[in-house]
Design a protein around this motif. Sequence first.
Motif, PDB file in Angstrom:
ATOM      1  N   ASP A 138       0.852  -1.180   0.000  1.00  0.00           N
ATOM      2  CA  ASP A 138       0.000   0.000   0.000  1.00  0.00           C
ATOM      3  C   ASP A 138       0.894   1.239   0.000  1.00  0.00           C
ATOM      4  OD1 ASP A 138      -2.177   1.652   0.087  1.00  0.00           O
ATOM      5  OD2 ASP A 138      -2.727   1.205   2.164  1.00  0.00           O
ATOM      6  N   PRO A 139       0.824   2.078  -1.042  1.00  0.00           N
ATOM      7  CA  PRO A 139      -0.107   2.005  -2.169  1.00  0.00           C
ATOM      8  C   PRO A 139       0.254   0.874  -3.126  1.00  0.00           C
ATOM      9  CG  PRO A 139       1.442   3.809  -2.485  1.00  0.00           C
ATOM     10  CD  PRO A 139       1.688   3.290  -1.104  1.00  0.00           C
ATOM     11  N   PRO A 140      -0.764   0.345  -3.845  1.00  0.00           N
ATOM     12  CA  PRO A 140      -0.531  -0.789  -4.736  1.00  0.00           C
ATOM     13  C   PRO A 140      -0.241  -0.390  -6.171  1.00  0.00           C
ATOM     14  CG  PRO A 140      -2.873  -0.443  -4.473  1.00  0.00           C
ATOM     15  CD  PRO A 140      -2.181   0.629  -3.648  1.00  0.00           C
ATOM     16  N   ASN A 141       0.264   0.822  -6.370  1.00  0.00           N
ATOM     17  CA  ASN A 141       0.408   1.356  -7.719  1.00  0.00           C
ATOM     18  C   ASN A 141       1.340   0.543  -8.607  1.00  0.00           C
ATOM     19  OD1 ASN A 141       2.153   2.651  -5.646  1.00  0.00           O
ATOM     20  ND2 ASN A 141       3.214   3.472  -7.432  1.00  0.00           N
ATOM     21  N   ASP A 142       2.350  -0.132  -8.023  1.00  0.00           N
ATOM     22  CA  ASP A 142       3.273  -0.899  -8.858  1.00  0.00           C
ATOM     23  C   ASP A 142       3.136  -2.404  -8.654  1.00  0.00           C
ATOM     24  OD1 ASP A 142       4.263  -0.958  -6.296  1.00  0.00           O
ATOM     25  OD2 ASP A 142       6.358  -0.658  -6.863  1.00  0.00           O
ATOM     26  N   VAL A 143       2.030  -2.837  -8.060  1.00  0.00           N
ATOM     27  CA  VAL A 143       1.791  -4.268  -7.885  1.00  0.00           C
ATOM     28  C   VAL A 143       1.280  -4.851  -9.194  1.00  0.00           C
ATOM     29  CG1 VAL A 143       0.439  -6.031  -6.689  1.00  0.00           C
ATOM     30  CG2 VAL A 143       1.294  -4.050  -5.423  1.00  0.00           C
ATOM     31  N   SER A 144       1.910  -5.911  -9.639  1.00  0.00           N
ATOM     32  CA  SER A 144       1.459  -6.598 -10.847  1.00  0.00           C
ATOM     33  C   SER A 144       0.973  -7.994 -10.489  1.00  0.00           C
ATOM     34  CB  SER A 144       2.590  -6.684 -11.876  1.00  0.00           C
ATOM     35  OG  SER A 144       3.705  -7.395 -11.340  1.00  0.00           O
ATOM     36  N   ALA A 145       0.009  -8.487 -11.235  1.00  0.00           N
ATOM     37  CA  ALA A 145      -0.534  -9.824 -11.020  1.00  0.00           C
ATOM     38  C   ALA A 145      -0.131 -10.712 -12.183  1.00  0.00           C
ATOM     39  CB  ALA A 145      -2.058  -9.764 -10.900  1.00  0.00           C
ATOM     40  N   MET A 146       0.330 -11.918 -11.869  1.00  0.00           N
ATOM     41  CA  MET A 146       0.745 -12.854 -12.903  1.00  0.00           C
ATOM     42  C   MET A 146       0.052 -14.191 -12.681  1.00  0.00           C
ATOM     43  SD  MET A 146       4.550 -14.180 -13.996  1.00  0.00           S
ATOM     44  CE  MET A 146       4.811 -15.057 -12.451  1.00  0.00           C
ATOM     45  N   ARG A 147      -0.710 -14.607 -13.665  1.00  0.00           N
ATOM     46  CA  ARG A 147      -1.388 -15.901 -13.563  1.00  0.00           C
ATOM     47  C   ARG A 147      -0.379 -17.026 -13.713  1.00  0.00           C
ATOM     48  NH1 ARG A 147      -6.598 -18.102 -17.068  1.00  0.00           N
ATOM     49  NH2 ARG A 147      -6.774 -20.108 -15.980  1.00  0.00           N
ATOM     50  N   ARG A 148      -0.518 -18.032 -12.875  1.00  0.00           N
ATOM     51  CA  ARG A 148       0.350 -19.202 -12.927  1.00  0.00           C
ATOM     52  C   ARG A 148      -0.465 -20.360 -13.486  1.00  0.00           C
ATOM     53  NH1 ARG A 148       3.554 -19.731  -7.333  1.00  0.00           N
ATOM     54  NH2 ARG A 148       4.793 -21.069  -8.687  1.00  0.00           N
ATOM     55  N   ALA A 149      -0.102 -20.807 -14.675  1.00  0.00           N
ATOM     56  CA  ALA A 149      -0.895 -21.827 -15.351  1.00  0.00           C
ATOM     57  C   ALA A 149      -0.044 -23.009 -15.803  1.00  0.00           C
ATOM     58  CB  ALA A 149      -1.612 -21.217 -16.550  1.00  0.00           C
ATOM     59  N   THR A 150       1.101 -23.194 -15.149  1.00  0.00           N
ATOM     60  CA  THR A 150       2.004 -24.279 -15.508  1.00  0.00           C
ATOM     61  C   THR A 150       2.047 -25.303 -14.384  1.00  0.00           C
ATOM     62  OG1 THR A 150       3.363 -22.758 -16.788  1.00  0.00           O
ATOM     63  CG2 THR A 150       4.347 -24.867 -16.212  1.00  0.00           C
ATOM     64  N   PRO A 151       1.769 -26.579 -14.685  1.00  0.00           N
ATOM     65  CA  PRO A 151       1.839 -27.599 -13.641  1.00  0.00           C
ATOM     66  C   PRO A 151       3.214 -27.594 -12.975  1.00  0.00           C
ATOM     67  CG  PRO A 151       0.876 -28.484 -15.655  1.00  0.00           C
ATOM     68  CD  PRO A 151       1.434 -27.128 -15.990  1.00  0.00           C
ATOM     69  N   PRO A 152       3.317 -27.922 -11.680  1.00  0.00           N
ATOM     70  CA  PRO A 152       2.276 -28.555 -10.871  1.00  0.00           C
ATOM     71  C   PRO A 152       1.427 -27.579 -10.050  1.00  0.00           C
ATOM     72  CG  PRO A 152       4.345 -28.642  -9.696  1.00  0.00           C
ATOM     73  CD  PRO A 152       4.622 -27.952 -11.008  1.00  0.00           C
ATOM     74  N   ILE A 153       1.580 -26.268 -10.286  1.00  0.00           N
ATOM     75  CA  ILE A 153       0.857 -25.290  -9.468  1.00  0.00           C
ATOM     76  C   ILE A 153       0.086 -24.337 -10.370  1.00  0.00           C
ATOM     77  CG2 ILE A 153       1.117 -23.365  -7.855  1.00  0.00           C
ATOM     78  CD1 ILE A 153       3.507 -24.779  -6.663  1.00  0.00           C
ATOM     79  N   PHE A 154      -1.159 -24.088  -9.992  1.00  0.00           N
ATOM     80  CA  PHE A 154      -1.987 -23.130 -10.717  1.00  0.00           C
ATOM     81  C   PHE A 154      -2.445 -22.048  -9.744  1.00  0.00           C
ATOM     82  CE2 PHE A 154      -2.333 -27.206 -12.794  1.00  0.00           C
ATOM     83  CZ  PHE A 154      -2.189 -26.903 -14.134  1.00  0.00           C
ATOM     84  N   GLY A 155      -2.575 -20.801 -10.228  1.00  0.00           N
ATOM     85  CA  GLY A 155      -3.049 -19.739  -9.348  1.00  0.00           C
ATOM     86  C   GLY A 155      -2.608 -18.384  -9.837  1.00  0.00           C
ATOM     87  N   CYS A 156      -2.303 -17.494  -8.892  1.00  0.00           N
ATOM     88  CA  CYS A 156      -1.887 -16.131  -9.227  1.00  0.00           C
ATOM     89  C   CYS A 156      -0.864 -15.634  -8.222  1.00  0.00           C
ATOM     90  CB  CYS A 156      -3.104 -15.197  -9.229  1.00  0.00           C
ATOM     91  SG  CYS A 156      -2.717 -13.505  -9.808  1.00  0.00           S
ATOM     92  N   SER A 157       0.075 -14.835  -8.723  1.00  0.00           N
ATOM     93  CA  SER A 157       1.056 -14.170  -7.859  1.00  0.00           C
ATOM     94  C   SER A 157       0.909 -12.664  -8.026  1.00  0.00           C
ATOM     95  CB  SER A 157       2.479 -14.593  -8.223  1.00  0.00           C
ATOM     96  OG  SER A 157       2.712 -15.944  -7.919  1.00  0.00           O
ATOM     97  N   TRP A 158       0.871 -11.956  -6.904  1.00  0.00           N
ATOM     98  CA  TRP A 158       0.839 -10.498  -6.901  1.00  0.00           C
ATOM     99  C   TRP A 158       2.164 -10.023  -6.314  1.00  0.00           C
ATOM    100  CZ3 TRP A 158      -3.133 -13.681  -5.492  1.00  0.00           C
ATOM    101  CH2 TRP A 158      -4.364 -13.523  -6.122  1.00  0.00           C
ATOM    102  N   GLY A 159       2.858  -9.129  -7.000  1.00  0.00           N
ATOM    103  CA  GLY A 159       4.159  -8.719  -6.476  1.00  0.00           C
ATOM    104  C   GLY A 159       4.556  -7.330  -6.884  1.00  0.00           C
TER     105      GLY A 159
END
Length: 202
Positions: free
Chosen positions: A75-96
């Motif tokens: 906070d502030p989240p102005n430079d936070v990027s979200a990246m979808r994770r779609a490669t086995p063995p883990i699926f989801g999203c990372s915010w960083g």
Amino acid sequence: MKTPALGCAVLVAAGLLTGCGPSTPERVLAQPPAPAQTGAPLPLDQVDQPLDLTKFDTDPCSLLTKDQVAAVVADPPNDVSAMRRATPPIFGCSWGTPLGANATASKPAKRPQTLTELAESPARKGDMFEPWTETSIEGLPAIVYRQRGSTDDCSVAVQVTDRQMLTFQIFGKELPRNYWANDRCGGVAKMAEAVIGNLRRN
């Protein structure tokens, strides 16, 4: 309407400043977020109200709102990027952020996929985890744990269906804009609460 910092022209005229740069972005949240509302421990396989994971499978990065990203990542989240994770063995999203926190919500596609499997895993039997805490989040059984010897990570695993857990983690050596820099497990629990709550409402 935001009031700008002291006008550059006034400062320069007064001889107090030779140049002006961008002002520091303001925080999104008026106050630090409240801790996650955890409950009493539950049997690791007790899921009275399983989650529908369709939204997690199709659009996991939409499962934190802007305010929730500010609450658990930066906070502030102005430079936070979200990246979808779609490669086995883990699926989801990372915010960083480029130099700060990395928060991940994931759905393991290989064992351990449940809390029971995690409790019986070679990593647990091999003493690779610190002593963990069993609790509940949003009425679902959960485990809060760390890798042994690590102070820069924390994980929360939540049993969300009879056959599937979701895992949540926050990494990063320095978390300058993270409200949970001194309580990483609290931050991970807050992220789990937010994602599970949003899944329940979708």
